[in-house]
Scaffold this active site. Structure first.
Site, PDB file in Angstrom:
ATOM      1  N   ASN A  38       0.869  -1.177   0.000  1.00 17.03           N
ATOM      2  CA  ASN A  38       0.000   0.000   0.000  1.00 17.03           C
ATOM      3  C   ASN A  38       0.910   1.234   0.000  1.00 17.03           C
ATOM      4  O   ASN A  38       1.570   1.509   0.998  1.00 17.03           O
ATOM      5  CB  ASN A  38      -0.885  -0.061   1.262  1.00 17.03           C
ATOM      6  CG  ASN A  38      -1.659   1.217   1.524  1.00 17.03           C
ATOM      7  OD1 ASN A  38      -1.760   2.081   0.650  1.00 17.03           O
ATOM      8  ND2 ASN A  38      -2.197   1.347   2.725  1.00 17.03           N
ATOM      9  N   TRP A  39       0.925   1.929  -1.117  1.00 18.90           N
ATOM     10  CA  TRP A  39       1.860   3.067  -1.256  1.00 18.90           C
ATOM     11  C   TRP A  39       1.346   4.337  -0.579  1.00 18.90           C
ATOM     12  O   TRP A  39       2.059   5.332  -0.517  1.00 18.90           O
ATOM     13  CB  TRP A  39       2.155   3.349  -2.738  1.00 18.90           C
ATOM     14  CG  TRP A  39       2.804   2.202  -3.464  1.00 18.90           C
ATOM     15  CD1 TRP A  39       3.213   1.002  -2.931  1.00 18.90           C
ATOM     16  CD2 TRP A  39       3.145   2.129  -4.853  1.00 18.90           C
ATOM     17  NE1 TRP A  39       3.761   0.204  -3.897  1.00 18.90           N
ATOM     18  CE2 TRP A  39       3.732   0.876  -5.093  1.00 18.90           C
ATOM     19  CE3 TRP A  39       2.992   3.015  -5.931  1.00 18.90           C
ATOM     20  CZ2 TRP A  39       4.176   0.485  -6.365  1.00 18.90           C
ATOM     21  CZ3 TRP A  39       3.426   2.614  -7.192  1.00 18.90           C
ATOM     22  CH2 TRP A  39       4.020   1.363  -7.399  1.00 18.90           C
ATOM     23  N   LYS A  40       0.100   4.304  -0.128  1.00 16.49           N
ATOM     24  CA  LYS A  40      -0.509   5.472   0.533  1.00 16.49           C
ATOM     25  C   LYS A  40      -0.295   6.737  -0.321  1.00 16.49           C
ATOM     26  O   LYS A  40      -0.299   6.654  -1.545  1.00 16.49           O
ATOM     27  CB  LYS A  40       0.046   5.622   1.958  1.00 16.49           C
ATOM     28  CG  LYS A  40      -0.067   4.315   2.759  1.00 16.49           C
ATOM     29  CD  LYS A  40       0.165   4.476   4.221  1.00 16.49           C
ATOM     30  CE  LYS A  40       0.030   3.107   4.883  1.00 16.49           C
ATOM     31  NZ  LYS A  40       0.076   3.172   6.333  1.00 16.49           N
ATOM     32  N   HIS A  59      -9.463   0.992   5.267  1.00 20.62           N
ATOM     33  CA  HIS A  59      -8.134   1.111   5.876  1.00 20.62           C
ATOM     34  C   HIS A  59      -8.237   1.994   7.123  1.00 20.62           C
ATOM     35  O   HIS A  59      -9.043   2.931   7.159  1.00 20.62           O
ATOM     36  CB  HIS A  59      -7.150   1.719   4.863  1.00 20.62           C
ATOM     37  CG  HIS A  59      -5.744   1.683   5.375  1.00 20.62           C
ATOM     38  ND1 HIS A  59      -5.250   2.650   6.206  1.00 20.62           N
ATOM     39  CD2 HIS A  59      -4.756   0.767   5.204  1.00 20.62           C
ATOM     40  CE1 HIS A  59      -3.994   2.334   6.528  1.00 20.62           C
ATOM     41  NE2 HIS A  59      -3.681   1.197   5.928  1.00 20.62           N
ATOM     42  N   GLU A  61      -6.566   4.365   8.167  1.00 20.09           N
ATOM     43  CA  GLU A  61      -6.431   5.814   7.930  1.00 20.09           C
ATOM     44  C   GLU A  61      -7.723   6.394   7.363  1.00 20.09           C
ATOM     45  O   GLU A  61      -8.067   7.547   7.630  1.00 20.09           O
ATOM     46  CB  GLU A  61      -5.221   6.073   7.017  1.00 20.09           C
ATOM     47  CG  GLU A  61      -3.920   5.888   7.803  1.00 20.09           C
ATOM     48  CD  GLU A  61      -2.787   5.234   7.051  1.00 20.09           C
ATOM     49  OE1 GLU A  61      -2.767   5.284   5.807  1.00 20.09           O
ATOM     50  OE2 GLU A  61      -1.910   4.648   7.717  1.00 20.09           O
ATOM     51  N   SER A  84       3.591  -2.436  10.240  1.00 21.03           N
ATOM     52  CA  SER A  84       5.044  -2.491  10.449  1.00 21.03           C
ATOM     53  C   SER A  84       5.677  -3.809  10.016  1.00 21.03           C
ATOM     54  O   SER A  84       6.607  -4.303  10.648  1.00 21.03           O
ATOM     55  CB  SER A  84       5.395  -2.172  11.907  1.00 21.03           C
ATOM     56  OG  SER A  84       5.015  -0.833  12.207  1.00 21.03           O
ATOM     57  N   GLU A 116      -5.171  -5.299  10.580  1.00 22.33           N
ATOM     58  CA  GLU A 116      -4.137  -4.292  10.816  1.00 22.33           C
ATOM     59  C   GLU A 116      -4.408  -3.586  12.137  1.00 22.33           C
ATOM     60  O   GLU A 116      -5.186  -2.616  12.174  1.00 22.33           O
ATOM     61  CB  GLU A 116      -4.128  -3.269   9.679  1.00 22.33           C
ATOM     62  CG  GLU A 116      -3.853  -3.870   8.325  1.00 22.33           C
ATOM     63  CD  GLU A 116      -3.325  -2.830   7.346  1.00 22.33           C
ATOM     64  OE1 GLU A 116      -2.218  -3.020   6.837  1.00 22.33           O
ATOM     65  OE2 GLU A 116      -4.015  -1.820   7.124  1.00 22.33           O
ATOM     66  N   GLY A 135       2.916  -1.266   4.268  1.00 18.91           N
ATOM     67  CA  GLY A 135       2.919   0.159   3.952  1.00 18.91           C
ATOM     68  C   GLY A 135       4.340   0.638   3.696  1.00 18.91           C
ATOM     69  O   GLY A 135       4.890   0.471   2.611  1.00 18.91           O
ATOM     70  N   GLY A 136       4.955   1.214   4.726  1.00 17.29           N
ATOM     71  CA  GLY A 136       6.271   1.841   4.601  1.00 17.29           C
ATOM     72  C   GLY A 136       7.311   1.015   3.850  1.00 17.29           C
ATOM     73  O   GLY A 136       7.991   1.530   2.954  1.00 17.29           O
ATOM     74  N   GLY A 159       2.647   1.902  10.873  1.00 19.63           N
ATOM     75  CA  GLY A 159       3.576   3.021  10.731  1.00 19.63           C
ATOM     76  C   GLY A 159       4.320   3.365  12.014  1.00 19.63           C
ATOM     77  O   GLY A 159       4.976   4.399  12.102  1.00 19.63           O
TER      78      GLY A 159
HETATM   79  P1  PGA Z   1       2.955   0.064   7.664  1.00 21.35           P
HETATM   80  O1  PGA Z   1       1.489   0.287   7.047  1.00 21.35           O
HETATM   81  O2  PGA Z   1       3.515  -1.181   7.042  1.00 21.35           O
HETATM   82  O3  PGA Z   1       3.725   1.301   7.252  1.00 21.35           O
HETATM   83  O4  PGA Z   1       2.798  -0.060   9.140  1.00 21.35           O
HETATM   84  C1  PGA Z   1       0.602  -0.787   6.840  1.00 21.35           C
HETATM   85  C2  PGA Z   1      -0.691  -0.296   6.246  1.00 21.35           C
HETATM   86  O5  PGA Z   1      -1.153   0.789   6.628  1.00 21.35           O
HETATM   87  O6  PGA Z   1      -1.300  -0.958   5.390  1.00 21.35           O
END
Ligand code: PGA
Length: 250
Positions: free
Chosen positions: A10-12, A96, A98, A214, A168, A235-236, A174
């Protein structure tokens, strides 16, 4: 039981267009495809069409990070399921954390998006997970229950089979605080138990449940060896070619 295994990035809201192209080219060049594994990237929507065409002859599928549930209309700033499909994407991230916590998306909206995705033949990847204070109060299972029952309300069994779930925990996203494989496994088993109550044994056993929060090259091995963890949503660490390849080539 053989379940689908899904490894997703997920590149956000990261990357310029040229950086996104460089990233996907690097991933396409370096992927060592493992039999039975599916691979997905969720780029920012302005690049979705181009990234989808760059992935057309690779094992990577693409998905959008969010969409509205109406087909079209006066909804300034939103994108529709029709547009997502038209961009060549086959998946959609729904709910998600967020979206839920920064943009106040409700279980009811999540449910409408799940149904809209199914109507348009887009595979929903439903994200669920508890906040830190909910975990500390022992409310993890009740939060998962509320989010899952809300998301699947009115969804037929045959359609439920098209949905994957990403667990998640919000406190792990994050933050560098990954859930231990045992904590994730326990939550995944609770999710399967909820799915069993809703749709019976066969759907509960077949639904792919990914872990997210993470995930890094140094913790992937412990996570994927758990019986009920069917892949990861990253994500990251999905933003760099090397770290994402180290995760998905594990
Ligand atoms: P993260 O994000 O790997 O940076 O913790 C995961 C996500 O939000 O899908």
């Amino acid at each position: 039981m053989k379940r689908r295994k899904i490894f997703a990035g997920n590149w956000k809201m990261f990357k310029t267009y040229s950086e996104a192209v460089e990233l996907v080219n690097g991933l396409n060049a370096g992927l060592k495809k493992t039999e039975g594994r599916e691979y997905v990237v969720f780029p920012p929507s302005p690049y979705l069409r181009e990234i989808s065409s760059l992935c057309a002859s690779s094992p990577f599928e693409t998905g959008a990070q969010n969409m509205y549930f109406e087909n079209q209309g006066a909804f300034t700033g939103e994108i529709s399921p029709v547009m997502v499909k038209d961009c060549g994407a086959s998946l959609i991230l729904i709910g998600h954390s967020e979206r839920r916590h920064v943009f106040h998306e409700t279980d009811e909206e999540v449910n409408k998006k799940v149904k809209a995705a199914i109507t348009h033949g887009i595979q929903p990847m439903l994200c669920v997970g508890e906040l830190l204070e909910e975990r500390e109060k022992g409310e993890t299972v009740s939060v998962l229950n509320r989010q899952i029952r809300g998301a699947y309300a009115g969804v037929e069994k045959s359609d439920a089979a098209k949905i994957s779930i990403a667990y998640e925990p919000v406190w792990a996203i994050g933050t560098g605080k990954v859930a231990t494989p045992e904590m994730a496994e326990e939550a995944h088993m609770s999710i399967r138990a909820i799915m069993k109550e809703l749709y019976g044994d066969d759907i509960a056993a077949a639904v792919p449940i990914l872990y997210g929060g993470s995930v890094k090259p140094d913790n992937i091995a412990g996570l994927v060896k758990m019986e009920n963890i069917d892949g990861v949503l990253v994500g990251g660490a999905s933003l760099e070619v090397k770290s994402f390849l180290d995760i998905i080539n594990v």
